[in-house]
Design an enzyme around this catalytic site. Structure first.
Site, PDB file in Angstrom:
ATOM      1  N   TYR A 157     -88.347 -34.707  90.280  1.00 14.75           N
ATOM      2  CA  TYR A 157     -89.428 -34.398  91.223  1.00 14.75           C
ATOM      3  C   TYR A 157     -89.549 -35.483  92.299  1.00 14.75           C
ATOM      4  CZ  TYR A 157     -93.888 -33.367  93.328  1.00 14.75           C
ATOM      5  OH  TYR A 157     -94.844 -33.068  94.256  1.00 14.75           O
ATOM      6  N   LYS A 173     -94.533 -25.346 100.103  1.00 15.76           N
ATOM      7  CA  LYS A 173     -95.550 -24.291  99.944  1.00 15.76           C
ATOM      8  C   LYS A 173     -95.951 -23.560 101.217  1.00 15.76           C
ATOM      9  CE  LYS A 173     -97.118 -26.555  95.921  1.00 15.76           C
ATOM     10  NZ  LYS A 173     -95.995 -27.520  96.152  1.00 15.76           N
ATOM     11  N   ASN A 195     -98.559  -1.472 126.130  1.00 16.32           N
ATOM     12  CA  ASN A 195     -97.520  -2.403 125.682  1.00 16.32           C
ATOM     13  C   ASN A 195     -97.258  -2.313 124.182  1.00 16.32           C
ATOM     14  OD1 ASN A 195     -97.330  -3.489 128.310  1.00 16.32           O
ATOM     15  ND2 ASN A 195     -99.065  -4.844 127.897  1.00 16.32           N
ATOM     16  N   SER A 209    -102.563 -31.545  99.062  1.00 19.52           N
ATOM     17  CA  SER A 209    -102.036 -30.195  99.322  1.00 19.52           C
ATOM     18  C   SER A 209    -103.098 -29.123  99.119  1.00 19.52           C
ATOM     19  CB  SER A 209    -100.826 -29.911  98.428  1.00 19.52           C
ATOM     20  OG  SER A 209    -101.128 -30.160  97.077  1.00 19.52           O
ATOM     21  N   SER A 218    -103.209  -3.878 129.362  1.00 17.55           N
ATOM     22  CA  SER A 218    -103.154  -5.115 130.130  1.00 17.55           C
ATOM     23  C   SER A 218    -104.520  -5.356 130.751  1.00 17.55           C
ATOM     24  CB  SER A 218    -102.092  -4.978 131.227  1.00 17.55           C
ATOM     25  OG  SER A 218    -102.423  -5.807 132.323  1.00 17.55           O
ATOM     26  N   LYS A 225    -100.880   0.054 131.925  1.00 18.72           N
ATOM     27  CA  LYS A 225     -99.994  -0.480 130.893  1.00 18.72           C
ATOM     28  C   LYS A 225    -100.315  -0.015 129.466  1.00 18.72           C
ATOM     29  CE  LYS A 225     -96.996  -3.135 131.226  1.00 18.72           C
ATOM     30  NZ  LYS A 225     -96.935  -4.560 131.521  1.00 18.72           N
ATOM     31  N   GLU A 228     -93.351  -6.305 119.456  1.00 17.08           N
ATOM     32  CA  GLU A 228     -92.946  -7.597 120.028  1.00 17.08           C
ATOM     33  C   GLU A 228     -93.319  -8.745 119.093  1.00 17.08           C
ATOM     34  OE1 GLU A 228     -93.694  -7.779 124.560  1.00 17.08           O
ATOM     35  OE2 GLU A 228     -94.885  -6.108 123.837  1.00 17.08           O
ATOM     36  N   ASN A 248     -95.620 -31.722  87.401  1.00 17.94           N
ATOM     37  CA  ASN A 248     -94.305 -31.300  87.895  1.00 17.94           C
ATOM     38  C   ASN A 248     -93.875 -29.948  87.318  1.00 17.94           C
ATOM     39  OD1 ASN A 248     -94.496 -33.722  89.105  1.00 17.94           O
ATOM     40  ND2 ASN A 248     -92.890 -34.749  87.927  1.00 17.94           N
ATOM     41  N   GLN A 271     -93.736 -30.940  97.834  1.00 15.37           N
ATOM     42  CA  GLN A 271     -95.029 -30.373  98.241  1.00 15.37           C
ATOM     43  C   GLN A 271     -94.889 -29.585  99.551  1.00 15.37           C
ATOM     44  OE1 GLN A 271     -98.691 -32.509  97.204  1.00 15.37           O
ATOM     45  NE2 GLN A 271     -99.042 -32.674  99.400  1.00 15.37           N
ATOM     46  N   THR A 308     -72.861   1.404 122.119  1.00 13.84           N
ATOM     47  CA  THR A 308     -72.193   0.147 121.778  1.00 13.84           C
ATOM     48  C   THR A 308     -72.296  -0.680 123.051  1.00 13.84           C
ATOM     49  OG1 THR A 308     -69.995   0.849 122.493  1.00 13.84           O
ATOM     50  CG2 THR A 308     -70.533   1.271 120.191  1.00 13.84           C
ATOM     51  N   HIS A 309     -72.494  -1.967 122.907  1.00 13.10           N
ATOM     52  CA  HIS A 309     -72.731  -2.855 124.062  1.00 13.10           C
ATOM     53  C   HIS A 309     -73.932  -2.396 124.886  1.00 13.10           C
ATOM     54  CE1 HIS A 309     -68.595  -4.303 123.272  1.00 13.10           C
ATOM     55  NE2 HIS A 309     -68.346  -3.009 123.085  1.00 13.10           N
TER      56      HIS A 309
HETATM   57  N1  ARG Z   1     -99.176 -31.155  94.799  1.00 13.13           N
HETATM   58  C1  ARG Z   1     -97.941 -31.453  94.176  1.00 13.13           C
HETATM   59  C2  ARG Z   1     -96.834 -30.563  94.772  1.00 13.13           C
HETATM   60  O1  ARG Z   1     -97.178 -29.636  95.389  1.00 13.13           O
HETATM   61  C3  ARG Z   1     -98.020 -31.211  92.716  1.00 13.13           C
HETATM   62  C4  ARG Z   1     -97.053 -32.000  91.895  1.00 13.13           C
HETATM   63  C5  ARG Z   1     -97.395 -33.427  91.971  1.00 13.13           C
HETATM   64  N2  ARG Z   1     -96.596 -34.239  91.090  1.00 13.13           N
HETATM   65  C6  ARG Z   1     -96.510 -35.531  91.233  1.00 13.13           C
HETATM   66  N3  ARG Z   1     -95.737 -36.172  90.401  1.00 13.13           N
HETATM   67  N4  ARG Z   1     -97.108 -36.186  92.211  1.00 13.13           N
HETATM   68  O2  ARG Z   1     -95.673 -30.796  94.622  1.00 13.13           O
END
Ligand code: ARG
Length: 459
Positions: free
Chosen positions: A317, A325, A285, A23, A277, A283, A290, A110, A322, A155-156
């Site tokens: 856990y 994130k 825009n 990660s 454009s 143009k 948007e 964890n 993971q 409205t509408h």
């Molecule tokens: N990179 C892991 C996550 O984002 C960290 C926790 C990992 N814990 C484990 N027991 N493998 O969740």
């Protein structure tokens, strides 16, 4: 260097599989919080006597050195070290040697990762709250300059009744106020510390969680270690609040896009918030509006993605977490930038007062005024509605408007109609007369502005 958890493994690993599990490409955004969490943890370990002061101080010095390198952009993270936690711990080993291994006493990744995310979101949500407040400020400023700007209310997407443009802007102010409240209320559920829950069951070491919480500035502590390491509600709540916020911004953008069109020409955005454009030289825009409308899709997606990740997970856990994130980071960046763009766009937009007023003059948005006028003279409203409906239909066949009907014709239809009807049919008067609480009447709009200013000054 061997993996920090490598004891029971034979040491062979495949780079492409490591890369799939890693990660670090994205959770490096948690580096600051990870170091902060570790500093608090090691101080607690010293405070409780779980590790001795000499070792603890070495760890603190090492972490501070890493913190400095991070600020200077001198850290190079590696995929082999999987995630931010193992990367930082590896740096610590490089800084201070084997004593670094004591940092992870009475802790697991964890509770560590959950703590990092609580710290991260606390900062983000505070920033978002400030950005929403700044946007609300600009909305009130624009409203104040446009109290007497008359526009068609829809409205509408059909002309319905004339309103003050300020009233329209203040509707968004109200939505944004609720958004801000939602983010503020969510802080109590973000401001809870998981640290000290260890892997899932707590620890046999005599830790002092209150001490760590104090160090990290957390308002409370999770009371169940299983919940602490597997709760992602606080992220879901953030994503959900962000989705509602983006829905509001997107609706506003949709209106801006319409208003900038040749058909409406109600407002003009400054060049900064527009693009041209490559083929059509004329143009201009409304790209930024948007894009905000478009980016709403990914924010909704991030909410659904995490809800789906979570729905089948047993306690406690699971590596699936993971996946929490990237959506959180992406949503953060999207809402922060969208709020900044919106604020600038609304602050600098040019309002075409005449065009707005004029479009309430060649339409039937004053039909309710005529019906209300008749009802005010004792004719049951349903009957008044019927009478006006017929008049509208006649006007349409003649290509005229209600204000063009001569008084004699009005009186032939209904003798109660007098010459004052023409003022009543004027869109300015129609707005002015809506004194009901929360209505578009100038007095009501001014009250809303006063209340908004007070609430912003308090915030
Ligand atoms: N990179 C892991 C996550 O984002 C960290 C926790 C990992 N814990 C484990 N027991 N493998 O969740």
């Amino acid at each position: 260097m061997a993996k920090l958890w490598g004891g029971r493994f034979d040491g062979k690993n495949e780079a492409w599989i490591d890369a799939f599990g890693a990660s670090i490409p994205f959770d490096q955004l948690l580096a600051k919080q990870d170091i902060q969490g570790s500093l608090a943890h090691v101080k607690m370990l010293i405070h409780t006597g779980i590790i001795d002061e000499a070792d603890g101080n070495k760890i603190i010095q090492g972490l501070l050195a890493i913190q400095e390198k991070l600020a200077a952009g001198e850290l190079t993270f590696s995929i082999e070290n999987e995630d931010i936690h193992l990367n930082i711990e590896t740096f610590l080993h490089e800084e201070i040697g084997p004593v670094a291994g004591k940092l992870h006493t009475a802790r697991s990744r964890n509770d560590q990762v959950a703590t990092d995310m609580h710290l991260y979101l606390k900062d983000v949500v505070k920033e978002v709250i400030d950005l929403i407040a700044a946007f609300r400020h600009v909305l009130v400023e624009q409203a104040e300059s446009n109290i007497y700007t008359i526009m068609p209310g829809y409205t509408h997407l059909q002309h319905a009744q004339p309103i003050s443009f300020a009233h329209h802007l203040l509707a968004y102010y109200s939505m944004l106020t609720r958004d801000q409240e939602r983010f503020t209320e969510s802080l109590t559920r973000i401001d809870i510390m998981p640290l000290g829950s260890a892997a899932l069951a707590g620890t046999t070491f005599p830790i002092d969680r209150a001490y760590s919480a104090e160090e990290l500035g957390f308002g409370s502590i999770y009371s169940n270690s299983l919940d602490a390491v597997s709760d992602r509600d606080f992220i879901l709540e953030f994503l959900s609040n962000a989705a509602i916020l983006m829905m509001h911004l997107s609706r506003f953008c949709e209106e801006l896009i319409l208003w900038c069109s040749h058909e409406f020409q109600f407002v003009e955005l400054t060049d900064t918030f527009s693009t041209g454009s490559s083929i059509m030289p004329q143009k201009k825009n409304p790209d930024m509006a948007e894009l905000i409308r478009g980016k709403t899709g990914r924010v909704y997606g991030n909410l659904f993605s995490l809800l789906t990740v979570m729905k089948g997970l047993p306690l406690a856990y699971n590596k699936d977490f993971q996946e929490d994130k990237e959506g959180m980071f992406d949503t953060t960046e999207t809402i922060v930038k969208s709020l900044q763009i919106m604020t600038g766009m609304i602050q600098t937009m040019q309002v075409n007062h005449e065009r707005m007023k004029r479009s309430t003059e060649k339409d039937f948005s004053n039909a309710t005024e005529l019906a209300d006028y008749l009802a005010g003279k004792g004719i049951p409203f349903r009957q008044a509605h019927e009478i006006v409906g017929k008049l509208v239909s006649e006007c349409l066949s003649k290509g005229i408007y209600l204000q063009d009907i001569p008084l004699e014709e009005y009186q032939a239809v209904q003798p109660v109609i007098e010459a004052d009807i023409y003022d009543k049919l004027d869109s300015y008067t129609a707005v002015k007369n809506r004194h009901s609480y929360g209505g578009t009447g100038f007095d009501q709009v001014k009250q809303q502005i006063e209340a908004a200013k007070q609430s912003l000054a308090l915030a």
